[in-house]
Design an enzyme around this catalytic site. Structure first.
Site, PDB file in Angstrom:
ATOM      1  N   SER B  64      34.685 -22.463  44.842  1.00 32.61           N
ATOM      2  CA  SER B  64      33.811 -22.726  43.692  1.00 32.61           C
ATOM      3  C   SER B  64      33.130 -24.086  43.765  1.00 32.61           C
ATOM      4  O   SER B  64      32.269 -24.394  42.936  1.00 32.61           O
ATOM      5  CB  SER B  64      34.618 -22.638  42.397  1.00 32.61           C
ATOM      6  OG  SER B  64      35.106 -21.341  42.209  1.00 32.61           O
ATOM      7  N   CYS B 152      50.572 -19.045  26.724  1.00 31.10           N
ATOM      8  CA  CYS B 152      49.705 -18.808  25.551  1.00 31.10           C
ATOM      9  C   CYS B 152      50.419 -18.118  24.399  1.00 31.10           C
ATOM     10  O   CYS B 152      50.322 -18.542  23.247  1.00 31.10           O
ATOM     11  CB  CYS B 152      48.482 -17.998  25.961  1.00 31.10           C
ATOM     12  SG  CYS B 152      48.858 -16.572  27.003  1.00 31.10           S
ATOM     13  N   GLN B 179      48.241  -8.512  23.299  1.00 38.04           N
ATOM     14  CA  GLN B 179      47.588  -9.588  24.044  1.00 38.04           C
ATOM     15  C   GLN B 179      46.247  -9.205  24.657  1.00 38.04           C
ATOM     16  O   GLN B 179      46.065  -8.111  25.182  1.00 38.04           O
ATOM     17  CB  GLN B 179      48.554 -10.112  25.114  1.00 38.04           C
ATOM     18  CG  GLN B 179      49.770 -10.808  24.500  1.00 38.04           C
ATOM     19  CD  GLN B 179      50.697 -11.476  25.508  1.00 38.04           C
ATOM     20  OE1 GLN B 179      51.888 -11.196  25.499  1.00 38.04           O
ATOM     21  NE2 GLN B 179      50.183 -12.346  26.345  1.00 38.04           N
ATOM     22  N   HIS B 272      45.316 -13.416  21.138  1.00 34.88           N
ATOM     23  CA  HIS B 272      46.555 -12.652  21.116  1.00 34.88           C
ATOM     24  C   HIS B 272      47.005 -12.492  19.667  1.00 34.88           C
ATOM     25  O   HIS B 272      46.861 -13.414  18.865  1.00 34.88           O
ATOM     26  CB  HIS B 272      47.676 -13.411  21.844  1.00 34.88           C
ATOM     27  CG  HIS B 272      47.459 -13.552  23.319  1.00 34.88           C
ATOM     28  ND1 HIS B 272      46.580 -12.777  24.043  1.00 34.88           N
ATOM     29  CD2 HIS B 272      48.046 -14.394  24.216  1.00 34.88           C
ATOM     30  CE1 HIS B 272      46.625 -13.131  25.321  1.00 34.88           C
ATOM     31  NE2 HIS B 272      47.495 -14.108  25.451  1.00 34.88           N
TER      32      HIS B 272
END
Lengths: 371, 371
Positions: B64, B152, B179, B272
């Site tokens: 990248s 998370c 989720q 979520h």
């Protein structure tokens, strides 16, 4: 018409004689709500199962009357349901909403039909058996004309838990559901597909059906999760959650069973999934012992092999009659606590198939007579 | 370059002098994994929060490197992350996968940076603080160069439960998650949208990413639910489930806390949701008392008014930093049991925002020095 007269005469006979004749007989069955999501599945199921039918009458609201529906290579015309529609009917499968059942089920019973009602109208009536055949088939014989089909999310849960309860006892259930939109009818299916397409196109789409048709507010279901199924009750639980709690106790004949539920609607067309925590009575239970109970249980398919990523999913369970169970794990803190993942087609085992099963049971055991 | 030298000199100073200078200073921050789903959100959050930055370095894999990314009206060029990239960096936010963190975080620390790592590489390392600022901000100061950002699904749960734990104690948690796919990265987002479109068109679509990139089998996520997030462990739990269990205990400093989790991936892009059952220590707790704790809690928005159909949903929580809580109900059988519905943007509070919060806390409290 010959068939009809025979059935009619049979109805006039006292219980035993009637049952004797019934053995050599086929039955006149009616579906009320034949054009709805569940009604269509009832038709498909009757066709697949080869229920011994002399005749099938399809009934609906005035609005849907006149529609043609295919059945076994023929076309049947749907008729408007009126009290007189039930003359000569042996078994009437109702799935056209609670108010229709309240109005017409007693009329059907008055005319000699046994009603299997898929709405919530009579479920908690103490005189009405609430039946999942894998759990409490024997309750059917105590009917007074009406047998109630439980709520979809309840049926699959009790079907999967009954083999565990029988062997190890059941103290407590905590369930969180992952429910498909088809439980809210064909209009909800349409809303999900149209809204999803609009979302992908970057277009607006005004929700009009979900979470609950007729409630004050509607929210998008596409790529979302709505923690509301049916209306809120004063205690903060939704009616769907209270159904799971109350119906489970009634079906299992277990007032002391502790049940808690959180019900969530998801962007899934077919099959409800459930994350279920249970506490069993016995201390000697294990994952393997539960698997052993389930692998031999009627109507259950065990799909539980994490090493090979085998577990139930809504897409795989769709259009199948069984209840699928996997992800069985022992709680890490409670030796009698277990977690399960239970999936089933909400329109089949959750509705149409369970109703047809009850009808098959009535026919098999000749439980036509009111008690 | 002047700025750079100043920062560099500051790094050579002993703790106190350094902190003194830092007060008048702005900081050189790096993002590792700047082009990923979380990295992008880190950039947005740094922009919105106006973190006092002298300079921002964007790092990525070789693949990248060279990409241009907008930031505060300018274009920043992403550079390949190497050990030398961290010379002069004060705070490095890592979110480029566990192996990159394992390799480069120690290099960053060696060069004087404090690392906030969003991967699971160091989370359970006893020498690494695992921090959700609303719960255990003070743990940051004990760092030895690395502070870990929790998983998370764990972050939003502990942020919502901490105000309850503080006031009423917490004995037990049973959570079922709902989720979003973005937790599995941009490739999972793409798979969901392409597969959904194919499904609506009636076309085939071969799943290649979900449930877990690199696992043996892939299953469709469109209009489905997959009860697998991350790889299965020998005990039948997934790694995601074990993260929720172990990380919750570590963040809350509560080894005796009982935690059980079932983690499910759904066709949702962002946020979520969690259906959470808790048992508190005190017997005098009520829904109103919990609401009172949450309404004043930092980082929490209470959305709990069933009569008006007010509850959190993933779509409403998306792109917001708070954790949203609703559907708070008392268990009908256990007076110290409560059910909650907790929703938050998994890329913000669940990742980018929590990492930036930790960085802000380091800056605010001048917790740059290793212990």
């Amino acid at each position: 018409m010959v068939q009809y007269s025979l059935i009619y005469e049979m109805k006039q006979m006292p219980g035993e004689g009637r049952n004797k004749m019934a053995e050599q007989m086929k039955y006149h069955i009616a579906i009320v709500g034949a054009t709805g999501a569940v009604g269509q599945k009832m038709l498909e199921t009757l066709e697949e199962r080869n229920v011994p039918m002399a005749s099938l009458t399809l009934l609906s609201s005035k609005r849907s009357a006149g529609k043609k529906v295919p059945f076994k290579g023929e076309e049947l015309t749907v008729q408007e349901a009126t009290p007189h529609s039930f003359e000569g009917i042996d078994i009437a499968l109702f799935s056209a909403g609670g108010s229709i059942s309240k109005q017409l089920a007693p009329e059907a019973v008055k005319r000699g039909a046994v009603v299997v009602d898929n709405t919530s109208a009579f479920r908690m009536d103490p005189s009405v058996p609430l039946v999942v055949p894998e759990v409490n088939e024997d309750d059917i014989q105590h009917h007074q004309g009406i047998i109630a089909n439980p709520n979809c999310s309840t049926i699959q849960m009790v079907a999967a838990l009954e083999p565990i309860r029988k062997q190890f006892g059941l103290k407590r259930i905590i369930v969180s559901t992952y429910q498909a939109v088809s439980g809210a009818g064909n209009v909800a299916n349409d809303e999900l597909s149209e809204q999803t397409q609009a979302f992908l196109n970057g277009d607006d789409h005004s929700p009009e059906v979900l979470p609950v048709k007729g409630d004050q507010h509607h929210y998008p279901i596409a790529f979302n999760a709505l923690p509301q199924i049916d209306l809120f009750q004063d205690n903060g639980y939704t009616l769907e959650e209270m159904k799971m709690i109350n119906e489970t106790k009634k079906i299992m004949h277990a007032d002391e069973l502790q049940v808690a539920a959180t019900c969530v609607r998801l962007p899934i067309f077919t099959s409800h999934a459930e994350s279920v925590y249970v506490e069993v009575d016995h201390d000697d239970c294990s994952v393997e012992a539960i698997q052993q109970q389930l692998v031999d249980a009627p109507g259950i398919t065990l799909e539980d092999d994490p090493a090979n990523q085998v577990y139930p999913t809504p897409l795989n369970a769709a259009n199948k009659r069984d209840v699928f169970v996997g992800r069985i794990r022992k709680d890490l803190d409670h030796s009698n606590g277990f977690h399960l993942w239970i999936v089933s087609d909400n329109l089949l085992k959750g509705a149409a198939w369970n109703s047809v099963q009850i009808a098959e049971s009535i026919i098999k055991h000749k439980w036509f007579t009111k008690k």
